[in-house]
Design an enzyme around this catalytic site. Structure first.
Site, mmCIF file in Angstrom:
data_model
loop_
_atom_site.group_PDB
_atom_site.id
_atom_site.type_symbol
_atom_site.label_atom_id
_atom_site.label_comp_id
_atom_site.label_asym_id
_atom_site.label_seq_id
_atom_site.Cartn_x
_atom_site.Cartn_y
_atom_site.Cartn_z
ATOM 1 N N LYS A 184 42.919 50.142 34.716
ATOM 2 C CA LYS A 184 44.118 49.952 35.534
ATOM 3 C C LYS A 184 44.526 48.481 35.502
ATOM 4 C CE LYS A 184 44.846 48.841 39.674
ATOM 5 N NZ LYS A 184 46.068 47.973 39.439
ATOM 6 N N GLU A 258 33.400 40.905 40.463
ATOM 7 C CA GLU A 258 33.593 39.477 40.201
ATOM 8 C C GLU A 258 34.761 39.046 41.064
ATOM 9 O OE1 GLU A 258 35.256 36.301 39.271
ATOM 10 O OE2 GLU A 258 35.777 37.206 37.343
ATOM 11 N N CYS A 292 39.523 31.937 39.201
ATOM 12 C CA CYS A 292 38.645 32.151 40.350
ATOM 13 C C CYS A 292 37.527 31.122 40.471
ATOM 14 C CB CYS A 292 38.043 33.555 40.295
ATOM 15 S SG CYS A 292 37.265 33.938 38.718
ATOM 16 N N GLU A 391 40.235 30.018 49.508
ATOM 17 C CA GLU A 391 40.703 30.043 48.120
ATOM 18 C C GLU A 391 42.227 30.033 48.096
ATOM 19 O OE1 GLU A 391 39.563 32.330 44.019
ATOM 20 O OE2 GLU A 391 39.843 33.586 45.802
#
Length: 486
Positions: A184, A258, A292, A391
């Site tokens: 996806k 992750e 990330c 973040e």
């Protein structure tokens, strides 16, 4: 400046080795973040399409003479052919990715256009070397066989920031293991997934082994919980990862997560940043800050704090901001208007909490369209500041002073995240000792980069499990022990 008016329209989905009509008329229209113009249109898959894709993957996996039953050499041959087909399309894939998420084309060429073939060839070689069975002596005098068997049907949920690279750290080991897959892609980056499908078809990947369902979060959640799925591989936010992990935990379904990061860069007092400017930018601002593991918390010794702030400011202020398709661009746009607004909000919060901007902080004056934000450096920040804790996923760095190395390590470890990190200094043995004490999944010394042959993943809120390396292959295998009779 290079701007393209090309658009791509797709009307079908790749399921069961064929191009099939979608179940609805809903569409996804990705936008070029450099120009704010649509770059194409693809069907949006729904739950019925997911059902068809999982059914196709299930049938391909359960087929007695199918992909899962092939010996390692035969699978490796097809996987290497897949790598060849992707390489032929590398330039097209790079352009598609940069046109959808703003990644500078100088980066998307090797990373998005080149890495998938590297990953496929690595795992093809690894399964040839490992094989399917190994024999062990057994401590009671009875030899045993240990089989490395494919885990089954894999649901791979791929993010928009590295849509091909992060797809293939799942696809390559899963195919090598003998799994079948439903992939996806994120709605922001869907066009490149069609080129992936074309390459798979040209390579002779058997029908049903790879299936692609472009869709949003709700359909992704449906796929994660689908009864026909045996394993989930996900890269994305920590918030989404917690939800996926919860679903898989209830189902006792293996999952690799992750997730997010807020990595630390520790500058030792002998760090020579001007001579490592390119490496420093790569470790802190790669892909416009939309990575990330980036080291966006930078710890500098208090005695040289102002000197390091000036060096970082000089490096960052020299970066060229522009259209993602311009080879001279070093910092492209953020992926969407929503993402830019998020970053701008964090910049406001950083100022309100006492931070001082030394460069950047605004939309570039020379660009009248596109979701651009200048790469930004904050000084006078503490490790308790919002911009040092959360973040941001944009080109914003926070430079934080420390008194002793122990203080720097303690602050680096004082985070809910633990994905990447770096240590900068001319004494590499000293830097290595610091690196060993940082609580994170990976640390670079005077740079930060992945290696397909080594494991990558996070600790704490940065994820579960590892991708890449032999560990990445093992994540898509079940172990079966056969005990020999005396």
């Amino acid at each position: 400046m290079i701007v393209t008016d090309e658009t791509t329209t797709q009307t079908q989905l790749y399921i069961g080795g064929e191009w099939v009509d979608p179940s609805t008329n809903n569409v996804i229209q990705p936008v070029n973040p450099s120009t704010e113009e649509p770059v194409g249109q693809v069907p949006e898959a729904n739950e019925k399409d997911v059902d068809r894709a999982v059914e196709a993957a299930r049938a391909a996996f359960d087929e007695p003479q199918g992909w899962a039953s092939w010996d390692a050499g035969r699978r490796a041959e097809i996987i290497e052919r897949f790598a060849d087909e992707l390489e032929k399309r590398g330039g097209e894939i790079a352009r598609q990715v940069s046109s959808q998420n703003g990644m500078p084309i100088s980066m998307s060429g090797p990373v998005e256009g080149g890495f998938p073939a590297v990953a496929l060839r690595y795992y093809a070689g690894l399964i040839r070397e490992q094989g399917i069975e190994e024999q062990r002596a057994g401590i009671f005098g009875r030899p045993t066989r240990v089989r490395h068997e494919p885990v089954g049907v894999v649901a791979a949920i791929v993010p928009w920031n590295f849509p091909q690279a992060l797809a293939f750290v799942k696809i390559a080991p899963a195919l090598a293991a003998g799994c079948t897959m439903v992939i996806k892609p994120s709605p922001e980056t869907v066009l490149d997934s069609y080129t992936l499908a074309e390459a798979a078809q040209a390579a002779g990947i058997p029908a049903g082994v790879l299936n692609i369902v472009p869709a949003g979060r709700e359909v992704g959640a449906y796929l994660v919980g689908h009864p026909g799925v045996d394993k989930v591989g996900f890269t994305g936010s920590t918030e989404a990862g917690r939800s996926i992990g919860s679903t898989c935990g209830q189902l006792l379904r293996p999952v690799t997560l992750e997730l997010g990061g807020k990595s630390a860069a520790i500058l030792l007092d002998d760090a020579d940043l001007p001579s490592l400017a390119a490496e420093f930018v790569d470790a802190t601002l790669q892909n416009n800050g939309q990575t990330c593991y980036l080291c966006t918390r930078i710890f500098a010794p208090r005695a040289k704090y102002n000197e390091f702030v000036d060096q970082i400011t000089d490096i960052v202020s020299s970066l060229r901001v522009g259209d993602a398709l311009d080879p001279a661009t070093q910092v492209g746009p953020l992926v969407s208007e929503r993402q830019r607004a998020r970053v701008e909000k964090y910049i406001e919060v950083g100022l309100a909490e006492g931070g001082r901007i030394t460069t950047g902080g605004k939309r570039p004056a020379h660009l009248d369209r596109g979701y651009f934000i200048e790469p930004t450096v904050f000084a006078d920040v503490t490790n308790d500041s919002t911009i040092a804790r959360e973040e941001i996923f944009g080109p914003v760095l926070a430079v934080i002073p420390y008194d002793t190395i122990d203080d720097a390590i303690a602050m680096a470890n004082d985070s809910e995240f633990g994905l990447g990190g770096s240590v900068w200094g001319q004494d590499t043995e000293r830097a290595l000792e610091v690196a060993r004490r940082i609580q994170t999944g990976g640390v670079g010394i005077n740079f930060y980069s992945h290696d397909i042959g080594s494991p990558f993943g996070g600790v704490k809120a940065s994820g579960l499990g590892r991708e890449q390396g032999p560990e990445g292959l093992a994540a898509y295998q079940n172990l079966k022990t056969i005990y020999n009779a005396p």
